[in-house]
Design a protein around this motif. Structure first.
Motif, PDB file in Angstrom:
ATOM      1  N   ARG A 173       0.844  -1.210   0.000  1.00 40.95           N
ATOM      2  CA  ARG A 173       0.000   0.000   0.000  1.00 40.95           C
ATOM      3  C   ARG A 173       0.872   1.251   0.000  1.00 40.95           C
ATOM      4  N   GLY A 174       1.954   1.204   0.773  1.00 42.33           N
ATOM      5  CA  GLY A 174       2.842   2.371   0.833  1.00 42.33           C
ATOM      6  C   GLY A 174       3.512   2.648  -0.498  1.00 42.33           C
ATOM      7  N   TYR A 175       4.063   1.632  -1.119  1.00 40.87           N
ATOM      8  CA  TYR A 175       4.784   1.831  -2.392  1.00 40.87           C
ATOM      9  C   TYR A 175       3.835   2.220  -3.523  1.00 40.87           C
ATOM     10  N   GLN A 176       2.731   1.486  -3.614  1.00 41.28           N
ATOM     11  CA  GLN A 176       1.878   1.653  -4.792  1.00 41.28           C
ATOM     12  C   GLN A 176       0.801   2.727  -4.626  1.00 41.28           C
ATOM     13  N   GLY A 177       0.545   3.128  -3.386  1.00 43.22           N
ATOM     14  CA  GLY A 177      -0.465   4.157  -3.148  1.00 43.22           C
ATOM     15  C   GLY A 177      -1.851   3.664  -3.528  1.00 43.22           C
ATOM     16  N   GLU A 178      -2.790   4.590  -3.490  1.00 42.82           N
ATOM     17  CA  GLU A 178      -4.174   4.205  -3.821  1.00 42.82           C
ATOM     18  C   GLU A 178      -4.307   3.952  -5.303  1.00 42.82           C
ATOM     19  N   ASP A 179      -3.539   4.705  -6.084  1.00 45.83           N
ATOM     20  CA  ASP A 179      -3.636   4.563  -7.529  1.00 45.83           C
ATOM     21  C   ASP A 179      -2.215   4.461  -8.091  1.00 45.83           C
ATOM     22  N   PRO A 180      -1.776   3.227  -8.371  1.00 46.76           N
ATOM     23  CA  PRO A 180      -0.377   3.044  -8.776  1.00 46.76           C
ATOM     24  C   PRO A 180      -0.036   3.660 -10.132  1.00 46.76           C
ATOM     25  N   VAL A 331       3.315  -8.455 -18.609  1.00 46.58           N
ATOM     26  CA  VAL A 331       4.239  -7.322 -18.475  1.00 46.58           C
ATOM     27  C   VAL A 331       3.545  -6.045 -18.956  1.00 46.58           C
ATOM     28  N   LEU A 332       2.883  -6.122 -20.095  1.00 53.67           N
ATOM     29  CA  LEU A 332       2.230  -4.926 -20.642  1.00 53.67           C
ATOM     30  C   LEU A 332       1.102  -4.454 -19.722  1.00 53.67           C
ATOM     31  N   ARG A 333       0.387  -5.419 -19.172  1.00 54.18           N
ATOM     32  CA  ARG A 333      -0.722  -5.065 -18.268  1.00 54.18           C
ATOM     33  C   ARG A 333      -0.206  -4.175 -17.133  1.00 54.18           C
ATOM     34  N   ILE A 334       0.931  -4.557 -16.583  1.00 52.38           N
ATOM     35  CA  ILE A 334       1.489  -3.763 -15.475  1.00 52.38           C
ATOM     36  C   ILE A 334       2.009  -2.422 -15.985  1.00 52.38           C
ATOM     37  N   LYS A 335       2.582  -2.409 -17.169  1.00 53.11           N
ATOM     38  CA  LYS A 335       3.051  -1.118 -17.701  1.00 53.11           C
ATOM     39  C   LYS A 335       1.877  -0.150 -17.905  1.00 53.11           C
ATOM     40  N   PHE A 336       0.765  -0.675 -18.378  1.00 49.48           N
ATOM     41  CA  PHE A 336      -0.416   0.190 -18.517  1.00 49.48           C
ATOM     42  C   PHE A 336      -0.930   0.597 -17.138  1.00 49.48           C
ATOM     43  N   ALA A 337      -1.046  -0.397 -16.249  1.00 48.18           N
ATOM     44  CA  ALA A 337      -1.610  -0.106 -14.920  1.00 48.18           C
ATOM     45  C   ALA A 337      -0.723   0.871 -14.144  1.00 48.18           C
ATOM     46  N   LYS A 338       0.553   0.818 -14.431  1.00 53.28           N
ATOM     47  CA  LYS A 338       1.506   1.700 -13.738  1.00 53.28           C
ATOM     48  C   LYS A 338       1.466   3.112 -14.317  1.00 53.28           C
ATOM     49  N   GLY A 339       0.730   3.262 -15.401  1.00 58.87           N
ATOM     50  CA  GLY A 339       0.602   4.600 -15.998  1.00 58.87           C
ATOM     51  C   GLY A 339       1.804   4.987 -16.845  1.00 58.87           C
ATOM     52  N   LEU A 340       2.632   3.993 -17.203  1.00 61.28           N
ATOM     53  CA  LEU A 340       3.864   4.336 -17.929  1.00 61.28           C
ATOM     54  C   LEU A 340       3.595   4.898 -19.329  1.00 61.28           C
ATOM     55  N   PHE A 341       2.494   4.472 -19.938  1.00 60.54           N
ATOM     56  CA  PHE A 341       2.208   5.003 -21.269  1.00 60.54           C
ATOM     57  C   PHE A 341       1.772   6.470 -21.184  1.00 60.54           C
ATOM     58  N   GLU A 342       1.128   6.817 -20.072  1.00 61.51           N
ATOM     59  CA  GLU A 342       0.683   8.211 -19.905  1.00 61.51           C
ATOM     60  C   GLU A 342       1.786   9.079 -19.297  1.00 61.51           C
ATOM     61  N   HIS A 343       2.587   8.474 -18.416  1.00 58.83           N
ATOM     62  CA  HIS A 343       3.665   9.252 -17.767  1.00 58.83           C
ATOM     63  C   HIS A 343       4.994   8.525 -17.958  1.00 58.83           C
ATOM     64  N   PRO A 344       5.482   8.443 -19.185  1.00 59.37           N
ATOM     65  CA  PRO A 344       6.744   7.704 -19.356  1.00 59.37           C
ATOM     66  C   PRO A 344       7.940   8.427 -18.731  1.00 59.37           C
ATOM     67  N   TYR A 345       7.844   9.747 -18.627  1.00 58.48           N
ATOM     68  CA  TYR A 345       8.972  10.523 -18.078  1.00 58.48           C
ATOM     69  C   TYR A 345       8.635  10.980 -16.664  1.00 58.48           C
ATOM     70  N   HIS A 346       9.641  11.042 -15.846  1.00 55.88           N
ATOM     71  CA  HIS A 346       9.428  11.578 -14.509  1.00 55.88           C
ATOM     72  C   HIS A 346       9.848  13.038 -14.521  1.00 55.88           C
ATOM     73  N   GLU A 347       9.144  13.818 -13.744  1.00 53.72           N
ATOM     74  CA  GLU A 347       9.474  15.242 -13.696  1.00 53.72           C
ATOM     75  C   GLU A 347      10.907  15.415 -13.178  1.00 53.72           C
ATOM     76  N   GLU A 348      11.646  16.282 -13.840  1.00 51.21           N
ATOM     77  CA  GLU A 348      13.047  16.466 -13.414  1.00 51.21           C
ATOM     78  C   GLU A 348      13.111  17.514 -12.318  1.00 51.21           C
ATOM     79  N   VAL A 349      13.100  17.027 -11.108  1.00 52.16           N
ATOM     80  CA  VAL A 349      13.141  17.958  -9.971  1.00 52.16           C
ATOM     81  C   VAL A 349      14.469  17.788  -9.252  1.00 52.16           C
ATOM     82  N   ASP A 350      14.820  18.781  -8.476  1.00 59.83           N
ATOM     83  CA  ASP A 350      16.029  18.676  -7.669  1.00 59.83           C
ATOM     84  C   ASP A 350      15.726  17.679  -6.536  1.00 59.83           C
ATOM     85  N   PRO A 351      16.467  16.547  -6.479  1.00 60.06           N
ATOM     86  CA  PRO A 351      16.163  15.545  -5.444  1.00 60.06           C
ATOM     87  C   PRO A 351      16.127  16.143  -4.047  1.00 60.06           C
ATOM     88  N   GLY A 352      16.905  17.197  -3.858  1.00 58.32           N
ATOM     89  CA  GLY A 352      16.950  17.842  -2.537  1.00 58.32           C
ATOM     90  C   GLY A 352      15.607  18.412  -2.120  1.00 58.32           C
TER      91      GLY A 352
END
Ligand code: BGC
Length: 710
Positions: A173-180, A331-352
């Protein structure tokens, strides 16, 4: 309505429809790539030998921390924008107990008996690691160990299957949140499926002889609980399960996981797990390794390349394309469920701006103090009074060791950011003079600094001795036959105890260690594990009494290595094990040094009036705080089934809960029992069987017998 080039790109369509559409457009080569995971750059797991692969954008997954989100996005762009179908890569990495903010090792977290702590820590780890490019963590580990020689005990949630499942579900639950599918979450991977902890003699990677009964009763339940919590992936384990290696085990990977539990995500092998079938004596032929693993239900291959043989196997008719398609589908099912097709890139933020935030550090401290276990407190040595202590000697290598707090398997946690006890102690004891002396290191034979430490003790009112295993003694491939503290640490403690000041012993470790020789030398003992950023402050919260210790052991501490395997839920002997002729050891007290569930508090609790109503299957007990401080008690409910066609353990945990009580406060607690959940046992086929008859419920020293009819 936006127009999509292909239906699989349309987020409004159901995932299964998108998967079908994409699958039918893929070539065999593209399918094979989706089933492979390569490593690029360095992996932070020192046991994974060999150099990384060269990147190909059609690959299904990459095991890597690319150093920055920008790098990760640049690789991802090649996959999404420069390949025919633009399938995003899923980026996996080991985030074991935190990303940059270090939380206690999982074994310690289990001693908090607080699933909310586990969930909250994993949520922070997800947010921090996602911000640096991770989509998928190889965690939680749900192996159930009975042998502390095995170094990986630190990575799991202790020896009880029910508890491991509850903490595992919390981690998911912690890693995946309510909506993975949302940014800031990572997919969980339950590992190692299954029975890896049964490794013979505490060796790592060893053969495991597991009966069907033990498989279903002990090793599978935590995985089932975490699958039910929605875990997206599992990792098959390294071990050979009674002749059929886990990576090629159709029974566990398909009959149990898919057919019975209806798991719809995918299974990745462990590192080189497919090609290690050769070492295990299964087959030396890479095509056969591929066929065996894939058709057993192991969908993705981590690191090695046996799955390159898929086309040849299909051509020769030894593997059906339907098997490959099913694995790709997962594998594809999880890629879709993980939202990777909609959010393939992660926002480039300062890790700090995301990591090491004040709330996360505060959470680490709260987790640390809840995880530490008070093992001894002679004449209320603890808590200490900062107003009256004029001087404290702080002795031992743990006091200045950031790595011991970072803990085993720190991945990218930077120990330099972790405060030490030496740094933190003065702010908790502003009126005391603090004399620090290391005394010795962890492993060397040198006693040359003993004199300094003795002198520090001599000029102080009280001594805190902080010793331990040292970083890196637990974790993968860290098996030891001797689980006593290494080096000259015991000798140092002897010398310090001889000075005659009160001794508070702090012990840091990633596994149960041997206490028999340490115990008589200290007035109070706090087992501080390896507790991350909050370790030092959390420990001081306990030393000063700002926090009343509530940790209880989630794993048994033996008196001697000769008692291993040792665990609380063992089966009864043919003769009373407490009797002289009951099969005891003749050279040692048979009981554990510290049993499962053990842990002291600064207050005391009393249990009374356990009553069971058989009509509605409820149990009630009164719990009272009989001491002078508010406290948090963990209530453990155990069931015994003393007459069964399939003999049952002496007792097994069926529920636990935490209760906060003010001094003098009392509460009537209720447990609702369920026939199938609590009274039934699991038979060797995995079926739950309820046998009517006599049962015994116990809680906090109270016991009640009851009979449940058909
Ligand atoms: C470990 C896994 C880990 C993998 C990737 C293996 O050696 O057994 O737990 O996830 O490496 O680092």
């Amino acid at each position: 309505m936006p127009e999509y080039e292909f239906p699989y790109r349309n987020p409004a369509l159901p995932i299964e429809q998108r998967v079908d559409d994409l699958l039918k457009r893929m070539t065999l080569e593209e399918k094979v790539d989706q089933l492979m995971q390569i490593t690029i750059g360095a992996d932070t797991n020192p046991n994974n030998l060999g150099s990384g692969h060269s990147f190909r954008p059609t690959i299904g997954s990459v095991l890597s921390y690319c150093g920055s989100t920008r790098n990760r996005n640049a690789f991802q762009r090649l996959a999404v924008e420069e390949t025919r179908l633009g399938i995003p890569i899923i980026w996996g990495f080991d985030v074991i107990h935190g990303w940059r903010t270090a939380f206690p090792i999982p074994l310690a977290q289990a001693c908090s008996w607080n699933p909310d702590i586990v969930e909250a820590g994993c949520r922070v780890a997800a947010r921090e690691s996602y911000a640096e490019g991770v989509d998928w963590t190889f965690s939680p580990m749900l192996d159930v160990p009975h042998d502390p020689r095995w170094g990986r005990v630190m990575e799991g949630y202790g020896e009880d299957p029910l508890a491991a499942g509850i903490f595992g579900a919390a981690a998911v639950r912690g890693y995946q949140g309510e909506d993975p599918s949302q940014p800031g979450t990572v997919a969980a991977c339950l590992k190692h499926f299954v029975g890896y902890a049964a490794s013979e003699a505490g060796h790592d990677y060893a053969y495991t002889d597991i009966s069907s009964r033990t498989l279903h009763e002990t090793y599978l339940p935590p995985f089932q609980a975490a699958v039910e919590a929605g875990a997206m992936t599992l990792m098959s384990s390294f071990n050979d399960i009674t002749g059929t290696p886990a990576v090629a085990n159709h029974y566990t990977l398909t009959e149990v996981l898919r057919d019975r539990w209806h798991f719809r995500g995918f299974v990745v092998s462990d590192w080189d797990g497919v090609v290690q079938l050769a070492h295990q004596g299964y087959t030396t032929n890479p095509a056969e390794m591929c066929r065996a693993a894939l058709s057993a239900g192991n969908d993705m291959e981590m690191n090695s390349s046996a799955y390159r043989n898929i086309p040849t196997l299909i051509e020769s008719g030894r593997l059906k394309i339907e098997v490959v398609d099913e694995a790709v589908r997962r594998v594809l099912r999880i890629k879709f469920a993980k939202g990777l097709f909609e959010h393939p890139y992660h926002e480039e933020v300062d890790p700090g701006t995301v990591s090491l935030q004040p709330e996360a550090l505060e959470l680490s401290r709260a987790a640390a103090r809840a995880s530490m276990v008070l093992l001894k407190n002679e004449k209320n040595t603890l808590p200490l009074n900062p107003d009256t202590l004029r001087s404290i000697a702080l002795i031992g290598p743990v006091a200045t060791d950031r790595e011991a707090s970072a803990g085993a398997w720190p991945a990218i946690i930077d120990p330099k950011t972790i405060p030490t006890l030496q740094e933190v102690l003065p702010s908790f004891f502003p009126k005391s003079e603090i004399h620090y002396a290391p005394g010795c290191d962890y492993t060397s034979d040198s006693t040359e600094h003993f004199a300094e430490a003795i002198a520090a003790a001599e000029k102080s009112d009280l001594v805190i001795v902080a010793i331990g295993e040292g970083a890196g003694r637990t974790g993968e491939n860290r098996s030891y036959t001797n689980i006593a503290l290494p080096g000259k640490q015991l000798e140092l403690l002897r010398k310090i105890a001889a000075v005659g000041r009160p001794v508070v012993l702090l012990v840091s470790s990633g596994r149960p260690i041997l206490y028999p020789e340490l115990e008589p030398l200290a007035n109070a003992i706090l087992h501080i594990w390896e507790c991350g950023h909050g370790a030092a402050a959390g420990c001081c919260d306990i030393l000063t009494g700002a926090y009343n210790p509530s940790g209880r052991l989630a794993i048994t501490f033996p008196r001697s290595v000769g008692q291993i395997p040792i665990y609380y839920n063992h089966h009864p002997r043919a003769r009373d094990e407490k009797a002289e002729w009951g099969g005891r050891y003749f050279d040692l007290d048979d009981s554990p040094m510290y049993p499962f569930g053990y842990g002291l508090s600064y207050t005391s609790y009393e249990y009374s009036d356990l009553e069971i109503s058989v009509e509605d299957l409820t149990a009630q007990v009164t719990l009272r705080n009989t001491g002078k401080r508010a406290g948090r008690e963990t209530v453990f409910w155990y069931l015994s089934d003393p007459e069964a066609k399939l003999t049952q353990p002496l007792r097994r945990l069926i529920a636990f809960e935490q209760v906060d009580l003010a001094p003098g406060e009392e509460r009537r607690l209720t447990l609702q029992l369920d026939r199938m959940h609590d009274l039934a046992y699991i038979d060797p086929t995995g079926k739950k069987v309820f046998e009517p008859g006599r049962f015994i419920l116990s809680v906090g020293g109270e016991k009640a017998e009851f009979v449940v009819a058909e």
